[in-house]
Each structure stands twice: as structure tokens, then as C-alpha cells.
Design an enzyme around this catalytic site. Sequence first.
Site, PDB file in Angstrom:
ATOM      1  NE  ARG A  65      51.422  34.415  36.413  1.00 47.25           N
ATOM      2  CZ  ARG A  65      50.182  34.176  35.967  1.00 47.25           C
ATOM      3  NH1 ARG A  65      49.992  33.815  34.715  1.00 47.25           N
ATOM      4  NH2 ARG A  65      49.151  34.302  36.770  1.00 47.25           N
ATOM      5  CG  LEU A  66      58.127  30.901  30.991  1.00 45.14           C
ATOM      6  CD1 LEU A  66      58.500  29.765  30.048  1.00 45.14           C
ATOM      7  CD2 LEU A  66      59.202  31.078  32.064  1.00 45.14           C
TER       8      LEU A  66
END
Length: 211
Positions: free
Chosen positions: A190-191
Site C-alpha cells: 500500500r505504498l
Amino acid sequence: MGFAELRKAYRVGSLEESELTDDPTELLTAWLRRAVEAGEAEPNAMALATVGADGRPSVRFVLLKDLTQAGVTFFTNYGSRKAHELDTSHTAAVALWWPHLERQVRVEGRVERLSRAASEEYFNSRPRGSQLGAWTSPQSQPLASRAELEALAAEVRARFADGEVPCPPGWGGYLLRPERVEFWQGRDDRLHDRFLYSLEGGTWSRSRLAP
């Protein structure tokens, strides 16, 4: 029904600052072309968000039909809810999502109607069935049944028979002039990569946003 365990890792690609263009339209054009090449089912489908006079938002999918330096073009029935809200607020936002590429783009800005000539030019390029459909549907209005809609369609087919189908007076296009454009590339854990273009005094500035 819960979806807490439903997850997907985004690992297809990345978006580096070196890949960004000075004008977001150029990058959006490249991403749209790549979506077509990747076989996305509806690469030009976009969620169109509008807001009513009461402040209540609504959203639906429409098709992007042209992209130029001026902005994003789409078409609809001028009697529809979306048209009433666009004509009242003169603002809108759209979002495009390409799952195979794990990418999305968001565009926000001012909206205006296209000229009658531009709407007619596009309408004349549509398949005959779509042209007849534009005359058939009292878009967003209640119908008693499917049979009522089919009866309206039969009346329209008989009305135009094998003749030319003109553009309905209550149908046409809109131009969304971008003021903010965000590009999002899914990344692992989720970066994600996010870059926002903002129009300030006629010049585009850009910044990286936290995911």
C-alpha cells in the site's frame, strides 16, 4: 457479508517523477493509450461525480469520448440528473481505473456544454442503434415497465424508418476543463505512487502525495 480478508498486492509497476510530463494531459493520453494496449475492458470508462443544489453528491459511469489540451469530453441527455447538476454547479470530478495496470487517474475542474455543432458531429458518428436510443430514453425519468421502454423504442424506429437520425435537441456533450489531476500507481504494501498536478495562474505545478 464481509470482505476484510479480500486483498490484492499491487506489483505491476511504479511511477517515477522522471516519467511525469509538464502538462498532465500528455501523461493521461499516454496512460489511456497503454490501457487500450493492455486490453482493459472499457479503457475510456470513467466515474463522473456531480453535486446537486442541495449538496448531495451522485456518481455514475460515462465514457470519455475525447481528450485534448482543453480537457475531457463526454456526452449525455441534457434532461438527465447529471446534466441538471452539471448545469447548476458547473463543476465535476471524474475517476478512471485500469485494474490490469493497477492505475487510476482523478480529474477535477469546471464544466461547460459543447457547442451544438460539436455535439452533432459526434452524434452523427454513433451507430444507428445508439442514435435511436438517444431519442427513445427519457433519461432519469420513471418508467412503468420494460414494456413501456420497448414501446417507445418501436415508436422511434417507426418515426425514422430508414431515414437519417438527427441529433436530439436535448442531447449533447460537456467539456471538463481540468484544474486538478492526480495520477495513482498501485505499489506493494500500500505504498502507492501518487502525483498531483494543480493549475495555478495558468501554469501546472505538481507534487508527490503520501499514499
